[in-house]
Design a protein around this motif. Structure first.
Motif, PDB file in Angstrom:
ATOM      1  N   ILE A   1      12.550  74.538  29.020  1.00 37.23           N
ATOM      2  CA  ILE A   1      11.636  75.747  28.838  1.00 37.23           C
ATOM      3  C   ILE A   1      10.769  74.957  27.462  1.00 37.23           C
ATOM      4  O   ILE A   1      11.094  74.676  26.229  1.00 37.23           O
ATOM      5  CB  ILE A   1      12.011  77.005  28.273  1.00 37.23           C
TER       6      ILE A   1
ATOM      7  N   ARG B   1      15.597  68.723  11.003  1.00 35.53           N
ATOM      8  CA  ARG B   1      15.183  69.875  10.175  1.00 35.53           C
ATOM      9  C   ARG B   1      14.215  69.880   9.234  1.00 35.53           C
ATOM     10  O   ARG B   1      14.471  68.566   8.618  1.00 35.53           O
ATOM     11  CB  ARG B   1      16.275  70.381   9.404  1.00 35.53           C
TER      12      ARG B   1
ATOM     13  N   LYS C   1      15.868  70.503  18.744  1.00 32.99           N
ATOM     14  CA  LYS C   1      16.129  69.350  18.956  1.00 32.99           C
ATOM     15  C   LYS C   1      16.894  68.485  19.828  1.00 32.99           C
ATOM     16  O   LYS C   1      16.611  67.750  20.555  1.00 32.99           O
ATOM     17  CB  LYS C   1      15.875  69.129  17.249  1.00 32.99           C
ATOM     18  N   SER C   2      18.230  68.485  19.571  1.00 32.62           N
ATOM     19  CA  SER C   2      18.955  68.128  19.781  1.00 32.62           C
ATOM     20  C   SER C   2      18.868  68.252  21.407  1.00 32.62           C
ATOM     21  O   SER C   2      19.163  67.466  22.629  1.00 32.62           O
ATOM     22  CB  SER C   2      20.257  68.502  19.816  1.00 32.62           C
TER      23      SER C   2
ATOM     24  N   GLU D   1      20.056  82.820  23.189  1.00 33.58           N
ATOM     25  CA  GLU D   1      21.750  82.477  23.973  1.00 33.58           C
ATOM     26  C   GLU D   1      22.847  83.181  23.126  1.00 33.58           C
ATOM     27  O   GLU D   1      23.987  83.292  23.605  1.00 33.58           O
ATOM     28  CB  GLU D   1      21.887  81.042  23.593  1.00 33.58           C
TER      29      GLU D   1
ATOM     30  N   HIS E   1      27.841  74.832  18.082  1.00 31.36           N
ATOM     31  CA  HIS E   1      26.690  73.941  17.060  1.00 31.36           C
ATOM     32  C   HIS E   1      26.867  74.365  16.389  1.00 31.36           C
ATOM     33  O   HIS E   1      28.136  74.664  15.817  1.00 31.36           O
ATOM     34  CB  HIS E   1      25.235  74.940  17.365  1.00 31.36           C
TER      35      HIS E   1
HETATM   36  N1  LIG Z   1      12.801  75.071  25.689  1.00 36.70           N
HETATM   37  C1  LIG Z   1      14.270  75.079  25.671  1.00 36.70           C
HETATM   38  N2  LIG Z   1      14.941  75.168  26.414  1.00 36.70           N
HETATM   39  C2  LIG Z   1      15.905  75.768  26.820  1.00 36.70           C
HETATM   40  N3  LIG Z   1      17.176  75.990  25.913  1.00 36.70           N
HETATM   41  C3  LIG Z   1      16.854  75.147  24.711  1.00 36.70           C
HETATM   42  C4  LIG Z   1      15.431  75.172  24.368  1.00 36.70           C
HETATM   43  N4  LIG Z   1      15.459  75.091  23.424  1.00 36.70           N
HETATM   44  C5  LIG Z   1      16.629  74.966  22.400  1.00 36.70           C
HETATM   45  N5  LIG Z   1      17.800  75.723  23.577  1.00 36.70           N
HETATM   46  C6  LIG Z   1      19.219  76.189  23.792  1.00 36.70           C
HETATM   47  O1  LIG Z   1      19.707  76.157  22.227  1.00 36.70           O
HETATM   48  C7  LIG Z   1      19.976  75.928  21.338  1.00 36.70           C
HETATM   49  C8  LIG Z   1      20.168  75.306  20.310  1.00 36.70           C
HETATM   50  O2  LIG Z   1      19.689  74.050  20.603  1.00 36.70           O
HETATM   51  P1  LIG Z   1      19.565  72.681  20.084  1.00 36.70           P
HETATM   52  O3  LIG Z   1      21.091  72.916  19.568  1.00 36.70           O
HETATM   53  O4  LIG Z   1      18.903  71.572  20.115  1.00 36.70           O
HETATM   54  O5  LIG Z   1      19.243  73.255  18.687  1.00 36.70           O
HETATM   55  P2  LIG Z   1      18.692  72.022  17.311  1.00 36.70           P
HETATM   56  O6  LIG Z   1      17.481  72.069  16.985  1.00 36.70           O
HETATM   57  O7  LIG Z   1      19.093  70.408  17.364  1.00 36.70           O
HETATM   58  O8  LIG Z   1      19.426  73.041  15.504  1.00 36.70           O
HETATM   59  P3  LIG Z   1      19.808  72.329  14.705  1.00 36.70           P
HETATM   60  O9  LIG Z   1      19.027  71.704  13.518  1.00 36.70           O
HETATM   61  O10 LIG Z   1      21.139  73.506  14.245  1.00 36.70           O
HETATM   62  O11 LIG Z   1      20.945  71.473  14.915  1.00 36.70           O
HETATM   63  C9  LIG Z   1      20.705  74.567  23.009  1.00 36.70           C
HETATM   64  O12 LIG Z   1      22.093  75.623  23.323  1.00 36.70           O
HETATM   65  C10 LIG Z   1      20.195  74.124  23.352  1.00 36.70           C
HETATM   66  O13 LIG Z   1      20.063  73.854  24.658  1.00 36.70           O
END
Ligand SMILES: Nc1ncnc2c1ncn2[C@@H]1O[C@H](COP(=O)(O)OP(=O)(O)OP(=O)(O)O)[C@@H](O)[C@H]1O
Ligand SMILES: [Mg+2]
Length: 837
Positions: free
Chosen positions: A43, A233, A77-78, A293, A398
């Motif tokens: 999204i 981060r 990010k991931s 989530e 996570h």
């Molecule tokens: N833009 C988005 N659209 C849909 N789902 C998202 C979006 N951004 C994040 N999510 C969901 O939110 C959750 C957390 O995202 P993610 O693991 O990518 O975070 P991160 O930024 O990598 O965090 P960290 O710094 O802890 O690694 C995941 O399950 C991901 O699918």
């Protein structure tokens, strides 16, 4: 059922007691996996995605891109990286990914080792022999001469290739340089075959060595088809790792209200979401997708929302729902709701880290049958996931889930589980070298002092060998901490730890810390009454004192060491101590005395070469003697040249050369060749000097010693200038400059630019000369080299003089004067004032 009250320790009043008469029917566990555990599509982030398209185009055309994504935990990010990877794959890109670990900042090169393993096609199932084969076949395909360098790569990847003299005799910083260059060459090689992407996930947890390597690679791949993808981060200064020099950087923001709504709808797979519920989640989550989530999951688990015809709705009033205040609290409440057995498994897994191995976890659990069913529940609840490629590998959905689960453990339980994990890892002899860091970590957390000390020391030594200096310091510090905490006296061990850490500190230029540790190691060695330990610490102290220019201290230590070595009749030790004492007199301006002492030292080691040749398996200790002898002979040559005895100097240099050839000490060989060349060159016999210089350049190039190569090229340029070969002269200087740029050695760069400037001035091109000098000045300012700046101002003044601009000339001389006055260099200042008049 009420029973009699009891007196309890710590309570004044008696405590009321109840007996459990029956339990409630088992709470129905909602199956979270009925709905999407993640949103079907990404999204928002449209700009980022569009920009990435553009960057791919650029990368495909041969412009390397460093694409950085910065954002706080859970912002996606991931998730975005996974999306971008799909895009890359559509573009026939080979994607290699390495992860940085939150508890592993001291596991040297962790993400790079993952990347290299996947480049070589190595999996955890591969036995040692097959790992060796895979590494060798890839590297040899790239470059035949890699054969000699396999043990070096092996050291880093914990794969044992047979060691050779070439690698053994390379000092650590040169090994590091060579390793960087091999990885660089490998990536470039692959990128010429196919579009390539390197992903370093969670860069904020990178170990220092990995971060240095990444920066080196990015700096030196400007024109390749490579896309670096770096999510992290925000990095605090404290982290100690470098910010990457990104070509593009995106900062992630929270989702907007509208996007949050879309995310909820996506997760629950409905179109129109209950307004009240949406507001509730929106308010709490502040647009952090991970928070959204987790909240939704916790609502389902608690039956706050229920599925009705085609949709989900709140089945109680919004104000009745107590919402946790942070995402950690949401996770905590979800963990709290787990059944005991599942919770225990989740907690045990958290001790192993975000990624964990099923085999290891299963050995931690007593009831194996329960494990399988519990893992399934945890998967259904979307707390953990399986690796798609390896069904034995699991990971927490996570990192926050892992951390939160870990923090629910009591201290005692943490210790117990770490101890168990450590002991299980210990049994895996095959991967011992690979696991040293984890062994040190687990036993340290388990407060098992003796084992933590042992493995931290070993891990520190291994890091030192693979020139991961910061990591080595961390391990040695951990070792020291465990010595101090231990109930047993561990004086000898503690002395060793301090000595080891001192050597790393001094190597990376942290002189004061090094001296503190040295002092400590000496105190402990004295206390231990172990003579050979004391002598060893004393002679190691010499290196530390030498590097921090504390020469009196160096001599003092060397003399004390000498006394003990004589008592122990240790030939090698005696010669080593003499070498330091000799060096002291050289620095103190008494070359004759230095020579006498060095002659004594050389006499002691006479015959070492022949003895080494005789030993069948080329004994390591005999090799060390030869190496020391070579150093002493080289030093001897140096003083003799200083004293004007070129003939003896040449003789000793030649002897040193022979010794170094015998043990294949390439750096040493190149150094001596250079020294011989200098004797001939400064004596005016340039034709005779040239071949030595050329040979040393060839060797430096071969072993990838860039520092040496850069300085030999400057000498070679100078010789060419002397015989009127000016074009070659300039070529050499410029090549040298290019090499210094590669390794980002600003000090030498500024120096070489000055040289090139002087060259242009000599060639009557003051404008060009001025350009170079100004560039050199900027660098000197950057590294705050005041003396260097003074010299450059003087050079700039000469350029203006040649251009007939007296005003500018005076202006620059005044700048030079200012520096002398600040530094209290009265004589120089007075002379300059005369000139300015
Ligand atoms: N833009 C988005 N659209 C849909 N789902 C998202 C979006 N951004 C994040 N999510 C969901 O939110 C959750 C957390 O995202 P993610 O693991 O990518 O975070 P991160 O930024 O990598 O965090 P960290 O710094 O802890 O690694 C995941 O399950 C991901 O699918
Ligand atoms: Mg992430």
């Amino acid at each position: 059922k009420k029973t009699a009250s009891k007196k309890m320790k710590g309570k004044k009043k008696r405590v009321r007691m109840f007996e459990l008469s029956s339990s409630n029917a088992k709470r129905e566990q909602n199956n979270v996996s009925e709905w999407m555990s993640e949103s079907r599509h990404l999204i928002g982030n449209k700009d980022l995605l569009a920009d990435f398209e553009n960057q791919i185009k650029k990368a495909l055309e041969g412009e390397s891109i460093v694409f950085a994504i910065e954002g706080h935990a859970g912002l996606g990010k991931s998730r975005i990286v996974r999306e971008l990877e799909k895009n890359l794959e559509k573009n026939k890109c080979r994607v290699y990914k390495g992860n940085c670990l939150s508890y592993g900042s001291s596991l040297s090169y962790h993400p790079w080792i993952e990347i290299l393993n996947s480049i070589f096609g190595i999996t955890s199932h591969d036995a040692m022999e097959s790992r060796k084969k895979k590494i060798a076949s890839m590297l040899l395909r790239m470059n035949k001469s890699m054969k000699d360098w396999l043990p070096l790569i092996g050291e880093i990847m914990s794969v044992k290739f047979e060691m050779n003299d070439l690698v053994r005799n390379l000092d650590n910083s040169l090994k590091m340089q060579k390793f960087y260059d091999i990885v660089l060459e490998l990536l470039v090689f692959i990128s010429r075959e196919s579009f390539l992407s390197i992903v370093i996930e969670d860069y904020h947890w990178s170990d220092n060595s990995s971060s240095e390597l990444l920066n080196y690679i990015c700096r030196n791949t400007k024109k390749e088809r490579i896309m670096f993808l770096i999510p992290y981060r925000p990095i605090s200064d404290k982290a100690g790792i470098k910010e990457i020099e990104a070509s593009v950087k995106h900062k992630l923001k929270e989702l907007s209200e509208e996007e949050t709504g879309e995310l909820i709808e996506n997760l629950l797979d409905v179109e129109n979401i209950d307004k009240e519920m949406k507001n509730l989640i929106m308010k709490k989550s502040q647009g952090n997708p991970f928070y959204v989530e987790e909240l939704v999951k916790s609502f389902i688990e608690q039956n706050y929302i229920a599925k009705e015809k085609g949709g989900w709705s709140l089945n109680r009033k919004a104000e009745e729902i107590a919402l946790p205040n942070s995402v950690e609290e949401v996770i905590l409440s979800r963990i709290d709701r787990l059944d005991l057995k599942e919770r225990e498994i989740l907690q045990s897994a958290s001790v192993l880290g975000r990624e964990f191995d099923m085999n290891l976890l299963s050995s931690l659990c007593s009831d194996k049958k329960l494990l399988v069913s519990s893992m399934n529940v945890l998967k259904q609840l979307d707390l953990i996931k399986t690796d798609e490629e390896n069904e034995k590998k699991f990971f927490f959905k996570h990192i926050l889930t892992c951390e939160t689960a870990y923090n629910t453990l009591s201290f005692a339980k943490k210790r117990e589980t770490h101890e168990k994990a450590g002991r299980l890892l210990e049994k895996k002899e095959k991967d011992r070298a690979l696991n040293l860091g984890m062994l040190s970590y687990h036993f340290h957390k388990a407060h098992n002092r003796e084992k933590a000390l042992r493995y931290s020391l070993e891990a520190g030594e291994k890091s030192k060998v693979v020139y991961a200096n910061d990591e080595a310091i961390e391990f040695f510090s951990r070792a020291i901490e465990n010595c101090n905490e231990s109930a047993d006296l561990m004086i000898e061990k503690a002395a060793r730890c301090h000595e080891e850490r001192a050597s790393v500190y001094s190597f990376i230029g942290r002189g004061e810390d090094a001296i503190k540790d040295t002092q400590e190691s000496l105190n402990l060695a004295v206390e231990s009454k172990d003579k050979s330990l004391l002598a060893f610490c004393l002679s190691e102290a010499c290196i530390v004192y030498e590097l921090s220019s504390k020469f009196d201290k160096m001599k003092e230590s060397a003399e004390k060491a000498l006394e003990i070595y004589i008592e122990l009749s240790d030939k090698f030790g005696i010669a080593k101590a003499y070498n330091y004492i000799g060096m002291y007199y050289g620095i103190a301006g008494e070359p004759k005395r230095e020579m006498e002492i060095l002659l004594k030292a050389a006499e002691i080691l006479k015959g070492a070469r022949e003895e080494y040749e005789k030993t069948k398996k080329k004994s390591v200790s005999k090799g060390e003697e030869v190496s020391l002898l070579a150093v002493i002979l080289n030093n001897l040559g140096y003083v003799q040249r200083l004293l004007g005895d070129n003939e003896s100097a040449l003789k000793n240099y030649e002897e040193s050369l022979k010794a170094r050839k015998l043990i294949e000490d390439k750096t040493g060989i190149a150094q001596v060749l250079n020294n011989i060349g200098m004797i001939y060159g400064r004596g005016g016999d340039i034709p005779r000097a040239m071949p030595y210089c050329e040979e040393s350049i060839k060797i430096y190039d071969e072993i990838g010693n860039k520092k040496g190569l850069g300085s030999s090229l400057i000498n070679y340029g100078y010789f060419n200038g002397e015989i009127g070969n000016h074009q070659k002269e300039l070529e050499c200087y410029e090549k040298s400059l290019q090499i210094q740029k590669q390794i980002n050695d600003k000090y030498v760069m500024s120096f070489t630019l000055g040289n090139i400037g002087n060259y242009h001035l000599k060639m009557n091109n003051p404008k060009k000369a001025l350009e170079c000098q100004l560039e050199s000045l900027a660098l000197k300012k950057e590294i705050n080299d005041r003396t260097g700046m003074a010299a450059t101002y003087s050079n700039i003044a000469r350029c203006y003089e040649a251009m007939g601009d007296n005003e500018k000339r005076i202006e620059n001389l005044k700048e030079e004067l200012k520096i002398y006055e600040e530094a209290g260099e009265e004589k120089k200042a007075a002379e300059l004032k005369e000139k300015i008049k």
